[in-house]
Scaffold this motif. Structure first.
Motif, PDB file in Angstrom:
ATOM      1  N   ALA A 144       0.901  -1.117  -0.221  1.00 52.74           N
ATOM      2  CA  ALA A 144       0.133  -0.108  -0.086  1.00 52.74           C
ATOM      3  C   ALA A 144       0.921   1.407   0.037  1.00 52.74           C
ATOM      4  CB  ALA A 144      -0.942  -0.029   1.030  1.00 52.74           C
ATOM      5  N   LEU A 145       1.930   1.076   0.749  1.00 49.41           N
ATOM      6  CA  LEU A 145       2.792   2.300   0.816  1.00 49.41           C
ATOM      7  C   LEU A 145       3.541   2.615  -0.348  1.00 49.41           C
ATOM      8  CD1 LEU A 145       4.066   1.928   4.461  1.00 49.41           C
ATOM      9  CD2 LEU A 145       3.058   3.910   3.548  1.00 49.41           C
ATOM     10  N   MET A 146       3.971   1.661  -1.245  1.00 46.20           N
ATOM     11  CA  MET A 146       4.906   1.452  -2.217  1.00 46.20           C
ATOM     12  C   MET A 146       4.452   1.725  -3.643  1.00 46.20           C
ATOM     13  SD  MET A 146       7.204  -1.906  -0.990  1.00 46.20           S
ATOM     14  CE  MET A 146       8.254  -1.954  -2.687  1.00 46.20           C
ATOM     15  N   THR A 147       3.064   1.724  -3.723  1.00 46.10           N
ATOM     16  CA  THR A 147       2.427   1.564  -5.073  1.00 46.10           C
ATOM     17  C   THR A 147       1.353   2.584  -5.382  1.00 46.10           C
ATOM     18  OG1 THR A 147       0.974   0.073  -4.291  1.00 46.10           O
ATOM     19  CG2 THR A 147       2.715  -0.966  -5.063  1.00 46.10           C
ATOM     20  N   HIS A 148       1.309   3.695  -4.431  1.00 44.29           N
ATOM     21  CA  HIS A 148       0.689   4.688  -4.773  1.00 44.29           C
ATOM     22  C   HIS A 148       1.568   6.018  -4.727  1.00 44.29           C
ATOM     23  CE1 HIS A 148      -2.250   1.588  -3.293  1.00 44.29           C
ATOM     24  NE2 HIS A 148      -3.042   2.091  -4.247  1.00 44.29           N
ATOM     25  N   PHE A 149       0.983   6.979  -5.658  1.00 44.03           N
ATOM     26  CA  PHE A 149       2.116   8.108  -5.699  1.00 44.03           C
ATOM     27  C   PHE A 149       1.280   9.421  -5.443  1.00 44.03           C
ATOM     28  CE2 PHE A 149       3.916   4.422  -7.332  1.00 44.03           C
ATOM     29  CZ  PHE A 149       5.253   4.410  -6.493  1.00 44.03           C
ATOM     30  N   ASP A 150      -0.135   9.391  -5.020  1.00 42.85           N
ATOM     31  CA  ASP A 150      -0.730  10.605  -5.121  1.00 42.85           C
ATOM     32  C   ASP A 150      -0.323  11.526  -3.880  1.00 42.85           C
ATOM     33  OD1 ASP A 150      -2.772   9.652  -2.646  1.00 42.85           O
ATOM     34  OD2 ASP A 150      -2.514   8.151  -4.183  1.00 42.85           O
TER      35      ASP A 150
END
Ligand SMILES: Cc1cc2nc3c(=O)[nH]c(=O)nc-3n(C[C@H](O)[C@H](O)[C@H](O)COP(=O)(O)OP(=O)(O)OC[C@H]3O[C@@H](n4cnc5c(N)ncnc54)[C@H](O)[C@@H]3O)c2cc1C
Length: 483
Positions: free
Chosen positions: A345-351
């Motif tokens: 969850a922490l590594m794959t979203h960049f908003d």
């Protein structure tokens, strides 16, 4: 039909290591491996310190250390604040970078030295006899079919495990929801350090040197490519263009050794045992590779299962000991699934909100207790087993003991882990005559008794006059000093 004590299905690191443990205890063990040659690509690079401790308990840690590269810190979800392994009481306060192909080769060397039979090019196609716990396995090979008769079967056969399917054990979880690109390549044009972890509004890139042959692993999480199916072939151009855009550097990728995608499929076997069929490693738990854990946890599964199964088959332990394998190891698999989901969850979203969450988490990791908590989980150093009702003095049971120099009563200089290398139980006391109670079922002949001269023993932070240690290095009981 060939008779063996144990048939291990799958000759990856986990299958090979459990076979070593069984053979060390004198059991006839065969490893049946579908591939005719070892896998050239290296999925795992990270070997954690607890795994090195496990190898040290069998006298082979130096083989891995001689080839790998120690890295003092690790990562959780590629956050900026690194995990600090120097806080642990261990001879290996680091993780070792070593390609999985070398790890497997070194374990295979040991297996052959011990006399494990390794049959490559043997794909297990059927297993019968589940009801009678008297197993017959058929394996397809180049020249036809071979049959084996075994008293127990271990499924170290990963994702599609035939052992798990034959045992009707469910593999609960979810399919991959995303894909991440990775390539082992030659990298040119990168300014600055050879190791890099970058996360920004465009995506995430991790760069690490692979081995000693100059190859570099480039892992790219590109939100624009994240929904490409895991099975779709990756091109060098696709990897390079995403990496360049996210890094903002004009790097050049060439000479790919391996290009692949991996996903976040996460599953946990509902049971690790059915009769005398067992699951270990990826056959029992699958997850997003984050923090370098799957192989390490699998090797710890193997270490936990090996001595227990050997003791039961050799007639020196009750059948109930086999239940403790699942009781001790499945919670570790559940924790592995949870922490890799969280890292995903922490590594794959960049908003902006996820980048803010990463920044907050990174701040929290500066707190020594938080850092230690996550470093302890990922490295395996802080693992304790819960009371399972089969060992004495359960208060002092299930604890990891760090290695210690030990002087024996006769003046011999050795170490705690060296005393464990034969793979037997160890009763260590500070003076002659002091003893901790053995479990009623454990024959005295199965225990190596040693008395130390001047060595201080500690269990759970308390001084101990005597300690009983299982073959896998965890305590089974202790005679603790009064407070
Ligand atoms: C990109 C990536 C990076 C990773 N990095 C790390 C890391 O840094 N650290 C870490 O700890 N883990 C890491 N992992 C995870 C690690 O690679 C696995 O957890 C590990 O290989 C599991 O070992 P295993 O022996 O259980 O399974 P495998 O290594 O998959 O071995 C299973 C074997 O069973 C054989 N087999 C299957 N079915 C049959 C059959 N019917 N008959 C005979 N043989 C059969 C297969 O051919 C295979 O050789 C990573 C994974 C990936 C994808």
């Amino acid at each position: 039909m060939k008779d063996v004590d144990v048939a291990v299905v799958g000759g990856g690191p986990v299958g090979l290591w459990v076979a070593c443990e069984l053979r060390l205890a004198g059991l006839e063990t065969v490893v049946l491996e579908r591939r005719s040659t070892p896998m050239a690509q290296s999925r795992a690079l990270t070997m954690h310190g607890r795994t090195l401790e496990l190898f040290a308990m069998r006298g082979v840690a130096e083989r891995f250390l001689a080839e790998g590269r120690p890295i003092p810190t690790g990562h959780y979800a590629a956050l900026d604040t690194r995990l600090d392994f120097s806080v642990f009481d261990t001879r290996y306060p680091f993780m070792l970078f070593l390609p999985q192909s070398r790890t497997e080769a070194l374990i295979e060397d040991r297996a052959r030295e011990l006399g494990v039979e390794i049959l490559r090019g043997h794909e297990v196609t059927g297993i019968t006899g589940r009801e009678r716990q008297d197993y017959r396995l058929s394996a397809r090979h180049e020249r036809g079919e071979a049959s084996f008769h075994a008293r127990a079967v271990i499924g170290a056969d990963a994702r599609r495990s035939i052992v798990r399917q034959t045992a009707s054990i469910a593999f609960e979880g979810h399919d991959a929801t995303l894909s991440i690109m990775m390539g082992d390549v030659c990298l040119r044009g990168l300014d600055g350090p050879p190791m890099r972890m970058v996360s920004n509004a465009c995506g995430g890139v991790t760069i690490v040197p692979v081995g000693r042959d100059g190859a570099t692993r480039v892992i790219v999480v590109d939100p624009e490519r994240i929904h490409v199916p895991v099975g779709e072939p990756l091109t060098l151009g696709e990897l390079a263009s995403s990496a360049r855009r996210i890094l903002g550097e004009d790097i050049e990728l060439c000479d790919p050794i391996w290009l692949s995608r991996f996903g976040d499929e996460t599953r946990l076997a509902t049971h690790y045992r059915s009769g005398r069929m067992f699951l270990a490693g990826d056959a029992a738990h699958l997850h997003l590779p984050a923090g370098g854990q799957g192989m390490n946890v699998g090797l710890q599964d193997a270490m936990n299962l090996g001595w227990k199964l050997a003791a039961v088959l050799n007639g020196t332990a009750p059948e109930a000991l086999l239940d403790t394998y699942e009781k001790e190891r499945r919670p570790v698999g559940a924790q592995l699934a949870r922490n890799t989901e969280a890292q995903g969850a922490l590594m794959t979203h960049f908003d902006p909100s996820h980048l803010a969450l990463r920044a907050e988490m990174s701040e929290l990791l500066r707190m020594p207790d938080v850092n230690r908590r996550l470093a302890g989980v990922l490295s395996g150093f802080d693992l304790q087993y819960p009371p399972v009702g089969l060992f004495t003095g359960e208060a002092g049971a299930g604890q990891r003991l760090p290695d210690r120099d030990v002087i024996l009563a006769d003046g011999t200089a050795t170490s705690l882990y060296r005393l464990l290398t034969p793979g037997t139980w160890l009763h260590l006391s500070c003076e002659g005559g002091v003893q901790t109670t053995l479990p009623g079922w454990l024959p005295t002949e199965a225990v190596r008794f040693a008395v130390t001269r001047g060595t201080k023993l500690e269990v759970s932070g308390r001084e101990a006059h005597a300690v009983l240690i299982r073959p896998d290095g965890y305590t089974a009981g202790a005679e603790l000093a009064r407070r």
